[in-house]
Design a protein around this motif. Structure first.
Motif, PDB file in Angstrom:
ATOM      1  N   ASN A 266      -5.346   3.967   4.142  1.00  0.00           N
ATOM      2  CA  ASN A 266      -6.045   4.566   3.002  1.00  0.00           C
ATOM      3  C   ASN A 266      -6.679   5.912   3.324  1.00  0.00           C
ATOM      4  O   ASN A 266      -7.252   6.549   2.431  1.00  0.00           O
ATOM      5  CB  ASN A 266      -7.134   3.619   2.493  1.00  0.00           C
TER       6      ASN A 266
ATOM      7  N   PHE B  66      -7.301   9.790   4.033  1.00  0.00           N
ATOM      8  CA  PHE B  66      -6.712  11.065   3.626  1.00  0.00           C
ATOM      9  C   PHE B  66      -7.562  12.259   4.059  1.00  0.00           C
ATOM     10  O   PHE B  66      -7.064  13.378   4.174  1.00  0.00           O
ATOM     11  CB  PHE B  66      -6.538  11.114   2.103  1.00  0.00           C
ATOM     12  N   PHE B  67      -8.854  12.032   4.332  1.00  0.00           N
ATOM     13  CA  PHE B  67      -9.750  13.156   4.608  1.00  0.00           C
ATOM     14  C   PHE B  67      -9.390  13.849   5.918  1.00  0.00           C
ATOM     15  O   PHE B  67      -9.400  15.091   5.988  1.00  0.00           O
ATOM     16  CB  PHE B  67     -11.202  12.667   4.648  1.00  0.00           C
TER      17      PHE B  67
ATOM     18  N   GLN C 295      -1.478   9.028   1.264  1.00  0.00           N
ATOM     19  CA  GLN C 295      -2.714   9.138   0.495  1.00  0.00           C
ATOM     20  C   GLN C 295      -2.987  10.560   0.027  1.00  0.00           C
ATOM     21  O   GLN C 295      -3.712  10.755  -0.947  1.00  0.00           O
ATOM     22  CB  GLN C 295      -3.897   8.618   1.320  1.00  0.00           C
ATOM     23  N   ILE C 296      -2.434  11.562   0.714  1.00  0.00           N
ATOM     24  CA  ILE C 296      -2.570  12.935   0.231  1.00  0.00           C
ATOM     25  C   ILE C 296      -1.797  13.109  -1.064  1.00  0.00           C
ATOM     26  O   ILE C 296      -2.263  13.747  -2.022  1.00  0.00           O
ATOM     27  CB  ILE C 296      -2.073  13.934   1.290  1.00  0.00           C
TER      28      ILE C 296
ATOM     29  N   ARG D 164      -3.755  11.374  -3.696  1.00  0.00           N
ATOM     30  CA  ARG D 164      -4.919  12.190  -4.068  1.00  0.00           C
ATOM     31  C   ARG D 164      -4.510  13.341  -4.979  1.00  0.00           C
ATOM     32  O   ARG D 164      -5.209  13.644  -5.949  1.00  0.00           O
ATOM     33  CB  ARG D 164      -5.588  12.741  -2.811  1.00  0.00           C
ATOM     34  N   ASN D 165      -3.403  13.979  -4.673  1.00  0.00           N
ATOM     35  CA  ASN D 165      -2.968  15.110  -5.484  1.00  0.00           C
ATOM     36  C   ASN D 165      -2.698  14.695  -6.930  1.00  0.00           C
ATOM     37  O   ASN D 165      -2.943  15.451  -7.864  1.00  0.00           O
ATOM     38  CB  ASN D 165      -1.716  15.738  -4.889  1.00  0.00           C
TER      39      ASN D 165
ATOM     40  N   ILE E  27      -6.602  13.004  -8.282  1.00  0.00           N
ATOM     41  CA  ILE E  27      -7.774  13.873  -8.357  1.00  0.00           C
ATOM     42  C   ILE E  27      -7.388  15.291  -8.761  1.00  0.00           C
ATOM     43  O   ILE E  27      -7.921  15.846  -9.721  1.00  0.00           O
ATOM     44  CB  ILE E  27      -8.512  13.894  -7.001  1.00  0.00           C
TER      45      ILE E  27
ATOM     46  N   LYS F  36       0.113   8.087 -12.118  1.00  0.00           N
ATOM     47  CA  LYS F  36      -1.085   7.764 -11.341  1.00  0.00           C
ATOM     48  C   LYS F  36      -1.107   6.280 -10.967  1.00  0.00           C
ATOM     49  O   LYS F  36      -1.290   5.910  -9.801  1.00  0.00           O
ATOM     50  CB  LYS F  36      -2.346   8.114 -12.130  1.00  0.00           C
TER      51      LYS F  36
END
Length: 286
Positions: free
Chosen positions: A209, A211-212, A227-228, A231-232, A235, A253
């Motif tokens: 999970n 991505f940061f 997860q990137i 996220r794209n 978010i 999504k």
């Protein structure tokens, strides 16, 4: 002789069962809703008409994601990051936890205090980034794996489990000619499957999970984890393949959430028996 349950006991059992059913429904609803939304018409999802069951079933969101090569590249990246991270975490944590479980270890108390200190304080994001940069690990797999390799909490859990193992087994192995490494590999680790699998599962879920770290350390898009991509879409609101995806953004999504979480959901049933045994180890001292 069968003991008849009292009225109060039966009432308590009935209330307890109803509460458990209610909790199950509360926990299941988000999963059911996400799946229903992923196979429903995008306009109905966007307007909020999909509440539980799918409406106007369509698989167009999954078709667009599955035919997108970026999905499989990111899937492969996430898989290799997770496997390597879990393997190295278990190896390094066990190698540190085993000697710390021995009271005869010189400086044991000092090492434990230093380890506990990291639970409260850390170097911070910028110093960590500078360390990763100076070591030349940017845009490499090691930037994702090494900075979070050891969790102090997992270290203490594993140490507690090792302390609870019977010392007689290790003494017998030592008498048979095993050194400390052989005792760890042949005696301790085979008996520690519950804690190993539990920590491995938690580590795998966290890494899957994550991505940061990828946002900070990776600039090469070919190395982005799953997860990137998620996220794209969630978010940033970016599309997957082009302008045509704007007509299916809402269902994309939810479909992406299902695709991203499916592997973890499939793995859990196979290791559930170990997870149940090991989930409460941190609070038990044998």
């Amino acid at each position: 002789m069968k003991i008849k349950a009292s009225l109060g006991s039966r009432i308590f059992d009935a209330i307890n069962i109803m509460l458990m059913i209610l909790l199950v429904l509360i926990m299941m609803y988000p999963m059911v809703y996400v799946f229903s939304a992923s196979i429903s018409d995008n306009a109905l999802v966007a307007s909020g008409e999909v509440l539980l069951f799918p409406k106007q079933v369509t698989l167009v969101a999954y078709e667009r994601l599955i035919t997108n090569p970026d999905l499989w590249i990111s899937y492969w990246n996430t898989f290799r990051y997770t496997v390597l991270h879990v393997a190295l975490t278990l190896i390094v944590t066990a190698a540190m936890a085993y000697p710390l479980s021995k009271k005869w270890l010189p400086g044991r108390r000092t090492i434990l205090l230093l380890a506990a200190f990291t639970l409260l304080f850390s170097g911070g994001m910028i110093p960590t980034f500078l360390v990763v940069q100076k070591l030349g690990m940017l845009d490499t797999i090691w930037a994702i794996v090494l900075p979070s390799l050891i969790s102090t909490w997992y270290l203490f859990i594993m140490r507690t489990f090792f302390e609870a193992l019977p010392e007689e087994l290790e003494d017998a192995a030592t008498i048979d000619g095993c050194n400390s490494l052989q005792v760890l590999l042949r005696i301790v680790l085979p008996l520690s499957m519950p804690v190993m699998v539990t920590i491995g599962l938690f580590t795998a879920v966290n890494q899957w999970n994550a991505f940061f770290d990828a946002l900070i350390y990776l600039n090469d898009r070919s190395m982005y984890p799953l997860q990137i991509m998620l996220r794209n879409i969630l978010i940033a609101g970016t599309t997957v393949q082009g302008e045509g995806d704007m007509n299916h953004l809402e269902t994309l999504k939810y479909a992406m959430i299902i695709i991203a979480t499916l592997p973890i959901l499939c793995v859990y049933p196979f290791i559930q028996k170990y997870f149940v045994q090991g989930s409460m180890i941190g609070g038990i001292k044998g």
